[in-house]
Design a protein around this motif. Structure first.
Motif, PDB file in Angstrom:
ATOM      1  N   ARG A   1      -7.522 -10.494  -6.363  1.00 16.45           N
ATOM      2  CA  ARG A   1      -7.289 -10.082  -7.655  1.00 16.45           C
ATOM      3  C   ARG A   1      -7.063  -8.403  -7.452  1.00 16.45           C
ATOM      4  NH1 ARG A   1     -10.536 -12.605 -12.645  1.00 16.45           N
ATOM      5  NH2 ARG A   1     -12.334 -11.515 -11.488  1.00 16.45           N
ATOM      6  N   ARG A   2      -7.686  -7.889  -6.361  1.00 11.26           N
ATOM      7  CA  ARG A   2      -7.847  -6.492  -6.375  1.00 11.26           C
ATOM      8  C   ARG A   2      -7.896  -6.048  -4.903  1.00 11.26           C
ATOM      9  NH1 ARG A   2     -12.933  -2.711  -8.346  1.00 11.26           N
ATOM     10  NH2 ARG A   2     -11.959  -0.895  -7.602  1.00 11.26           N
ATOM     11  N   ILE A   3      -7.204  -5.034  -4.606  1.00 11.06           N
ATOM     12  CA  ILE A   3      -7.596  -4.418  -3.407  1.00 11.06           C
ATOM     13  C   ILE A   3      -7.728  -2.767  -3.491  1.00 11.06           C
ATOM     14  CG2 ILE A   3      -6.563  -3.678  -0.963  1.00 11.06           C
ATOM     15  CD1 ILE A   3      -4.782  -6.231  -1.041  1.00 11.06           C
ATOM     16  N   ALA A   4      -9.154  -2.446  -3.364  1.00  9.28           N
ATOM     17  CA  ALA A   4      -9.105  -0.982  -3.470  1.00  9.28           C
ATOM     18  C   ALA A   4      -8.954  -0.371  -2.098  1.00  9.28           C
ATOM     19  CB  ALA A   4     -10.650  -0.881  -3.850  1.00  9.28           C
ATOM     20  N   VAL A   5      -8.458   0.773  -2.253  1.00  9.71           N
ATOM     21  CA  VAL A   5      -8.360   1.688  -0.733  1.00  9.71           C
ATOM     22  C   VAL A   5      -9.165   2.959  -1.024  1.00  9.71           C
ATOM     23  CG1 VAL A   5      -6.551   3.063   0.439  1.00  9.71           C
ATOM     24  CG2 VAL A   5      -5.629   1.252  -0.876  1.00  9.71           C
ATOM     25  N   ARG A   6     -10.144   2.451  -0.038  1.00 11.58           N
ATOM     26  CA  ARG A   6     -11.259   3.494  -0.268  1.00 11.58           C
ATOM     27  C   ARG A   6     -11.125   4.942   0.742  1.00 11.58           C
ATOM     28  NH1 ARG A   6     -15.673   0.953  -1.777  1.00 11.58           N
ATOM     29  NH2 ARG A   6     -16.358   3.079  -2.194  1.00 11.58           N
ATOM     30  N   ASP A   7     -12.121   5.707   0.415  1.00  8.70           N
ATOM     31  CA  ASP A   7     -11.907   6.877   1.163  1.00  8.70           C
ATOM     32  C   ASP A   7     -13.102   6.788   2.154  1.00  8.70           C
ATOM     33  OD1 ASP A   7     -14.232   7.327  -0.504  1.00  8.70           O
ATOM     34  OD2 ASP A   7     -13.521   9.104  -1.474  1.00  8.70           O
ATOM     35  N   ARG A   8     -14.042   5.803   2.298  1.00 12.23           N
ATOM     36  CA  ARG A   8     -15.139   5.524   3.145  1.00 12.23           C
ATOM     37  C   ARG A   8     -15.020   3.983   3.558  1.00 12.23           C
ATOM     38  NH1 ARG A   8     -18.655   6.743  -2.447  1.00 12.23           N
ATOM     39  NH2 ARG A   8     -16.450   7.702  -2.412  1.00 12.23           N
ATOM     40  N   ILE A   9     -15.825   3.892   4.484  1.00 14.58           N
ATOM     41  CA  ILE A   9     -16.009   2.377   4.894  1.00 14.58           C
ATOM     42  C   ILE A   9     -16.482   1.758   3.674  1.00 14.58           C
ATOM     43  CG2 ILE A   9     -17.280   0.920   6.302  1.00 14.58           C
ATOM     44  CD1 ILE A   9     -17.400   3.097   8.450  1.00 14.58           C
ATOM     45  N   HIS A  10     -15.681   0.660   3.358  1.00 13.56           N
ATOM     46  CA  HIS A  10     -15.802  -0.312   2.317  1.00 13.56           C
ATOM     47  C   HIS A  10     -17.424  -0.714   2.224  1.00 13.56           C
ATOM     48  CE1 HIS A  10     -15.282  -2.597  -1.214  1.00 13.56           C
ATOM     49  NE2 HIS A  10     -15.299  -3.916  -0.743  1.00 13.56           N
ATOM     50  N   ASP A  11     -18.001  -0.543   0.900  1.00 11.89           N
ATOM     51  CA  ASP A  11     -19.189  -0.801   0.878  1.00 11.89           C
ATOM     52  C   ASP A  11     -19.771  -2.108  -0.046  1.00 11.89           C
ATOM     53  OD1 ASP A  11     -18.773   0.301  -1.353  1.00 11.89           O
ATOM     54  OD2 ASP A  11     -19.963   1.980  -1.123  1.00 11.89           O
TER      55      ASP A  11
ATOM     56  N   LEU B   1       0.718  -1.184  -0.023  1.00  8.93           N
ATOM     57  CA  LEU B   1       0.099   0.005  -0.136  1.00  8.93           C
ATOM     58  C   LEU B   1       0.936   1.226  -0.127  1.00  8.93           C
ATOM     59  CD1 LEU B   1      -2.769  -0.892   2.450  1.00  8.93           C
ATOM     60  CD2 LEU B   1      -2.733  -1.197   0.074  1.00  8.93           C
ATOM     61  N   GLU B   2       1.904   1.345   0.769  1.00  3.39           N
ATOM     62  CA  GLU B   2       2.927   2.241   0.715  1.00  3.39           C
ATOM     63  C   GLU B   2       3.330   2.752  -0.781  1.00  3.39           C
ATOM     64  OE1 GLU B   2       5.941   1.633   3.791  1.00  3.39           O
ATOM     65  OE2 GLU B   2       4.558   2.339   5.299  1.00  3.39           O
ATOM     66  N   ASP B   3       3.738   1.541  -1.226  1.00  3.14           N
ATOM     67  CA  ASP B   3       4.278   1.737  -2.802  1.00  3.14           C
ATOM     68  C   ASP B   3       3.257   2.124  -3.456  1.00  3.14           C
ATOM     69  OD1 ASP B   3       6.506   1.300  -4.181  1.00  3.14           O
ATOM     70  OD2 ASP B   3       5.996  -0.658  -4.905  1.00  3.14           O
ATOM     71  N   ALA B   4       1.958   2.122  -3.337  1.00  3.27           N
ATOM     72  CA  ALA B   4       0.827   2.759  -4.066  1.00  3.27           C
ATOM     73  C   ALA B   4       0.642   4.117  -3.656  1.00  3.27           C
ATOM     74  CB  ALA B   4      -0.290   1.813  -4.186  1.00  3.27           C
ATOM     75  N   GLY B   5       1.286   4.488  -2.782  1.00  2.23           N
ATOM     76  CA  GLY B   5       0.951   5.816  -2.460  1.00  2.23           C
ATOM     77  C   GLY B   5      -0.369   6.240  -1.654  1.00  2.23           C
ATOM     78  N   VAL B   6      -0.722   5.662  -0.642  1.00  2.12           N
ATOM     79  CA  VAL B   6      -1.815   5.749   0.255  1.00  2.12           C
ATOM     80  C   VAL B   6      -2.101   7.381   0.594  1.00  2.12           C
ATOM     81  CG1 VAL B   6      -3.032   5.023   2.131  1.00  2.12           C
ATOM     82  CG2 VAL B   6      -1.885   3.192   0.812  1.00  2.12           C
ATOM     83  N   THR B   7      -2.941   7.720   0.389  1.00  2.35           N
ATOM     84  CA  THR B   7      -3.248   9.478   0.913  1.00  2.35           C
ATOM     85  C   THR B   7      -3.819   9.445   2.102  1.00  2.35           C
ATOM     86  OG1 THR B   7      -5.588   9.521  -0.099  1.00  2.35           O
ATOM     87  CG2 THR B   7      -3.917   9.566  -1.682  1.00  2.35           C
ATOM     88  N   ASP B   8      -4.114  10.389   2.705  1.00  4.03           N
ATOM     89  CA  ASP B   8      -4.699  10.762   4.258  1.00  4.03           C
ATOM     90  C   ASP B   8      -6.044  10.672   3.846  1.00  4.03           C
ATOM     91  OD1 ASP B   8      -2.308  11.647   4.827  1.00  4.03           O
ATOM     92  OD2 ASP B   8      -2.781  13.956   4.526  1.00  4.03           O
ATOM     93  N   GLU B   9      -6.807  10.378   2.721  1.00  6.32           N
ATOM     94  CA  GLU B   9      -8.174  10.311   2.591  1.00  6.32           C
ATOM     95  C   GLU B   9      -8.470   8.721   3.013  1.00  6.32           C
ATOM     96  OE1 GLU B   9     -10.172  12.971   0.564  1.00  6.32           O
ATOM     97  OE2 GLU B   9      -8.533  13.491   2.047  1.00  6.32           O
ATOM     98  N   ALA B  10      -7.313   7.885   3.053  1.00  4.75           N
ATOM     99  CA  ALA B  10      -7.617   6.465   3.219  1.00  4.75           C
ATOM    100  C   ALA B  10      -8.447   6.128   4.436  1.00  4.75           C
ATOM    101  CB  ALA B  10      -6.437   5.506   3.187  1.00  4.75           C
ATOM    102  N   VAL B  11      -9.547   5.403   4.506  1.00  6.68           N
ATOM    103  CA  VAL B  11     -10.482   4.973   5.482  1.00  6.68           C
ATOM    104  C   VAL B  11     -10.304   3.336   5.791  1.00  6.68           C
ATOM    105  CG1 VAL B  11     -12.612   4.974   6.400  1.00  6.68           C
ATOM    106  CG2 VAL B  11     -11.838   7.033   5.463  1.00  6.68           C
ATOM    107  N   TYR B  12     -10.286   2.673   4.517  1.00  5.43           N
ATOM    108  CA  TYR B  12     -10.773   1.266   4.566  1.00  5.43           C
ATOM    109  C   TYR B  12     -10.090   0.661   3.353  1.00  5.43           C
ATOM    110  CZ  TYR B  12     -14.080  -1.256   7.319  1.00  5.43           C
ATOM    111  OH  TYR B  12     -14.351  -2.069   8.329  1.00  5.43           O
ATOM    112  N   ILE B  13      -9.748  -0.729   3.398  1.00  4.63           N
ATOM    113  CA  ILE B  13      -9.396  -1.297   2.025  1.00  4.63           C
ATOM    114  C   ILE B  13     -10.572  -2.403   1.912  1.00  4.63           C
ATOM    115  CG2 ILE B  13      -7.067  -1.318   2.372  1.00  4.63           C
ATOM    116  CD1 ILE B  13      -7.821  -4.666   2.853  1.00  4.63           C
ATOM    117  N   GLY B  14     -10.794  -2.558   0.565  1.00  9.04           N
ATOM    118  CA  GLY B  14     -11.765  -3.538   0.074  1.00  9.04           C
ATOM    119  C   GLY B  14     -11.145  -4.514  -0.743  1.00  9.04           C
ATOM    120  N   TYR B  15     -11.495  -6.002  -0.557  1.00 15.51           N
ATOM    121  CA  TYR B  15     -10.990  -6.744  -1.268  1.00 15.51           C
ATOM    122  C   TYR B  15     -11.862  -7.389  -2.576  1.00 15.51           C
ATOM    123  CZ  TYR B  15     -13.220 -10.711   0.948  1.00 15.51           C
ATOM    124  OH  TYR B  15     -14.118 -11.482   1.673  1.00 15.51           O
TER     125      TYR B  15
END
Ligand SMILES: Nc1nc2c(c(=O)[nH]1)N[C@H]1C(S)=C(S)[C@@H](COP(=O)(O)O)O[C@H]1N2
Ligand SMILES: [Mo]
Length: 434
Positions: free
Chosen positions: A276-286, A196-210
């Protein structure tokens, strides 16, 4: 006529159940009332119930509750299949005795259709990291993942949030897990944090979703069976891994080959398989199974059977303290030896286990067992203790763990919740001293 199981019969009408099972009426508060003439019960259980005066009314004797009907799944040994579409199977307690659970004994929980093994190719597999809260989305093949980031291994307890659901009344729909939707394997991979650090996680990050490669049960390609995640603090922990190996081998197809999230201490539903994918969300993953009543419990306690609106439900995070007796197998008959060493594992979500106690008198008294430290954070801990039986007869050995914050296990059942999650009641086994 609809047949009902022993548990349901005991739940709906314990007095009637005792009458059916033991051929006599019992006192509704305890079993004191049937202390004289215990013939039927004793012969069913194979011995006098020595502490019958402590035995709660309506308690299904562990000797009768044990299911012993294994069904073969290739690569699995003695698991109990609860459902075959999707495939769900749990492990009998005595097969969970290993410190590190082998793949052959690891429970299986699928929400959708398992990908065919031919469609899973580790050489062409891609993992995407994207979402609202990264500046440099990544697409990684497994070779790059292995080359670019440091490797880590950890033994992690994975327990389905619904483990123990079978005991709730009114019953909750879903797999009727008894005690076997838990395991602790050794997972190897890279830290999710490093990627995640490599992908440049921003201050907006709240949750990850798989997102995984399994399909919705309906076969509809626009629908997902499950897509859950964790808040950033859990995602960034040292033990949170993107794993390619389980117990030093490729992850078996049923458990998420070629990549899965391996996250200990939280409901195992956060450990996404066929990743296959991890999304770094700016909200609680839904994603599916994050919302509504899924993997959520009432934020405040409710009464059995109560309707709870979605807004009053909170997402399950760390799992509660729990223990499992893995030796001996329930139903043991001791020949003339009034002493028995029992052992098992205890675990406590994000915390550790401070102590385990044993009881042979239906919880009237407890004695301490010894407990080992975990090999790493979020692994289960071995306990062992010796109990002495005063005379021949039927007994139950109960185990109760306490976590590092002082929380203990409820003896029979925790508070009811609509979907039957988080049953961390004491585990119990039947023992007969001949
Ligand atoms: N892609 C995907 N990941 C998933 C699931 C699933 O159905 N699909 N089930 C989750 C649930 S609910 C549990 S309890 C664990 C079970 O892991 P296991 O089958 O390896 O025991 O995987 C989780 N990860
Ligand atoms: Mo689960």
């Amino acid at each position: 006529m609809k047949k009902i199981g022993l548990h349901e019969l005991y739940r709906t009408n314990p007095i009637e159940a005792d009458r059916v099972v033991f051929g006599r009426e019992t006192n509704p508060v305890s079993r004191r009332g049937f202390m004289k003439g215990l013939g039927t019960m004793a012969s069913l259980l194979g011995g006098e119930v020595v502490f019958a005066h402590f035995m709660p009314a309506g308690l299904v004797p562990a000797a009768l509750a044990a299911s012993d009907d294994p069904f073969e799944i290739p690569g699995k040994e003695g698991l109990i299949v609860l459902n075959d579409k999707p495939l769900n199977a749990e492990t009998p307690a005595h097969l969970l005795d290993d410190d590190v659970t082998p793949a052959s004994r690891f429970f299986v929980r699928n929400n959708g259709l398992t990908p065919h093994s031919e469609s899973l190719n580790a050489n062409t597999w891609r993992l995407t990291i994207d979402g609202e809260a990264v500046t440099k989305p990544l697409e990684l093949d497994i070779a790059t993942l292995k080359k670019r980031y440091a490797h880590h291994s950890a033994q992690l307890v994975m327990e389905c949030g619904g483990n123990g659901r079978a005991e709730f009344f009114p019953p909750a729909r879903g797999n009727q897990w008894t005690t076997g939707a838990v395991a602790c394997a050794q997972w190897t991979g890279v830290r999710l944090r490093d990627v995640l650090e490599d992908a440049g996680v921003t201050d907006e990050a709240v949750y990850i979703g798989y997102y995984g490669a399994d399909k919705h049960l309906s076969g509809d390609p626009t629908k997902l069976p499950i897509s859950r995640g964790v808040p950033m603090a859990k995602a960034l922990e040292d033990e949170t891994l993107i794993a390619w190996s389980m117990n030093g081998q490729d992850i078996p197809v049923l458990h998420g080959f070629p990549l899965r999230l391996a996250i200990g201490g939280w409901p195992a539903s956060v450990s996404g398989k066929w990743l296959r994918r991890i999304a770094v969300r700016d909200r609680i993953h839904d994603g599916p199974k994050m919302t509504g009543q899924s993997y959520r419990v009432p934020c405040n306690p409710v009464g059995p059977g109560e309707d709870v609106p979605d807004e009053a439900m909170c997402i399950i995070e760390s799992m509660p303290v729990k223990s499992l007796i893995t030796y001996p197998k329930s139903g043991l008959v001791l020949q003339g030896n009034p002493q028995l060493t029992v052992r098992g594992h205890a675990w406590a979500g994000d915390l550790s286990v401070a102590g385990v106690e044993l009881s042979i008198d239906f919880g009237a008294s407890w004695q301490p067992a010894s407990i080992q430290p975990p090999p790493n954070r979020l692994a289960w801990q071995r306990f062992e203790g010796t109990v002495k039986f005063p005379k021949a007869g039927y007994y139950e050995v109960w185990a109760r763990a306490t976590d590092s914050a002082g929380n203990g296990q409820p003896t029979l059942l925790p508070g009811w919740n609509p979907r039957g999650y988080l049953n961390n009641a004491c585990h119990r086994i039947a023992v007969r001293v001949a």
